[in-house]
Design a protein around this motif. Structure first.
Motif, short mmCIF file in Angstrom:
data_model
loop_
_atom_site.label_atom_id
_atom_site.label_comp_id
_atom_site.label_asym_id
_atom_site.label_seq_id
_atom_site.Cartn_x
_atom_site.Cartn_y
_atom_site.Cartn_z
N ALA A 12 0.83 -1.20 0.00
CA ALA A 12 0.00 0.00 0.00
C ALA A 12 0.86 1.25 0.00
N SER A 13 0.53 2.19 -0.86
CA SER A 13 1.25 3.47 -0.92
C SER A 13 0.33 4.65 -0.66
N SER A 14 -0.91 4.37 -0.23
CA SER A 14 -1.85 5.43 0.11
C SER A 14 -2.68 4.97 1.30
N LEU A 15 -3.30 5.93 1.96
CA LEU A 15 -4.11 5.61 3.13
C LEU A 15 -5.31 4.75 2.76
N VAL A 16 -5.91 5.04 1.60
CA VAL A 16 -7.09 4.27 1.17
C VAL A 16 -6.71 2.82 0.89
N MET A 17 -5.56 2.60 0.25
CA MET A 17 -5.15 1.23 -0.05
C MET A 17 -4.86 0.46 1.23
N GLU A 18 -4.31 1.12 2.23
CA GLU A 18 -4.09 0.46 3.52
C GLU A 18 -5.42 -0.01 4.11
N GLN A 19 -6.44 0.83 4.03
CA GLN A 19 -7.75 0.47 4.55
C GLN A 19 -8.40 -0.63 3.72
N LEU A 20 -8.17 -0.62 2.40
CA LEU A 20 -8.71 -1.68 1.55
C LEU A 20 -8.10 -3.04 1.91
N ILE A 21 -6.80 -3.07 2.14
CA ILE A 21 -6.14 -4.31 2.52
C ILE A 21 -6.64 -4.77 3.88
N PHE A 22 -6.83 -3.84 4.81
CA PHE A 22 -7.34 -4.20 6.13
C PHE A 22 -8.74 -4.80 6.03
N PHE A 23 -9.60 -4.19 5.19
CA PHE A 23 -10.96 -4.71 5.04
C PHE A 23 -10.95 -6.09 4.38
N HIS A 24 -10.05 -6.29 3.41
CA HIS A 24 -9.94 -7.60 2.79
C HIS A 24 -9.57 -8.66 3.82
N ASP A 25 -8.59 -8.36 4.67
CA ASP A 25 -8.17 -9.32 5.70
C ASP A 25 -9.30 -9.56 6.70
#
Length: 232
Positions: A12-25
């Motif tokens: 992840a290189s953005s805050l939104v992508m970090e949250q997307l990965i967290f939601f996927h997990d």
């Protein structure tokens, strides 16, 4: 993790992508829970019927399969709605870029500055230098400041395209006659790649996106250099 053995998402290189990965997990944990629970109930009921014993009576089963799915949906819906709000909340952005899709290249315009507009074509394999990626490098990169919010207005001149940068968690359809907007926040300086994610014709796979994040001083220096030259 090495890119040659990576099984999950890109870093992840953005805050939104970090949250997307967290939601996927988070969703995967819920999914594993559902699989194990349903599997346990199926095995338990199967052995109960083979041993001529009553498993769960009808009333208990109805209560379980009514309440449990509702609880599971709550655990999925709450973080999902929060993430949708974060992705749609543009707020005030430092920079606005207009992006127009063509068959088969991208055009960019920095509307906050005068005279910064250019086309971005994929580099042929013969023009690549050591370390550059085939089918992903372009002649003119999109330069953005890291650590600041950037808005991209996306449209198309001919057919439907899709402006997508996976490591930033952004994807927007470029539709003729319609203007879509997305925003992102590049956390670290670096080069980020994407491609058109809509099948837009014969050369669909040859219109990459190359975005370079730099610090604010380097960005303003680039802007002044472009405004004072005829590079584009």
């Amino acid at each position: 993790m090495s890119r040659y053995s990576q099984l999950g998402f890109m870093d992840a290189s953005s805050l939104v992508m970090e949250q997307l990965i967290f939601f996927h997990d988070h969703a995967m944990v819920v999914l594993v829970f559902i699989v194990f629970l349903v599997g346990y109930l199926m095995v338990y009921l199967m052995f109960s019927s083979l041993m001529d014993r009553n498993g769960l009576d009808g009333q208990v089963i109805e209560i379980v399969w009514t309440i449990l799915p509702a609880v599971i949906l709550v655990f999925l819906a709450l973080p999902s709605l929060r993430l949708l709000y974060l992705m749609d909340d543009l707020g005030s952005c430092f920079l606005t870029i207009k992006c127009v899709g063509h068959q088969w290249y991208w055009s960019y315009e920095y509307s906050d500055f005068v005279g910064i507009a250019f086309d971005s074509y994929m580099l042929p394999a013969d023009d690549l230098e050591i370390g550059e990626y085939r089918l992903l490098e372009v002649d003119n990169r999109v330069i953005v400041p890291s650590g600041l919010d950037v808005r991209v207005l996306v449209s198309s001149e001919d057919v439907i395209h899709s402006w997508t940068v996976p490591s930033l968690g952004v994807k927007a359809d470029a539709v003729p006659g319609r203007l879509n907007q997305i925003s992102f926040h590049v956390m670290y300086p670096g080069v980020y790649y994407g491609q058109c994610s809509e099948i837009c014709g014969a050369n669909h796979s040859f219109m990459p996106i190359c975005l370079e994040g730099v610090d604010l001083n380097s960005f303003m220096t680039w802007v002044k250099g472009v405004e004072s030259s005829e590079e584009f």
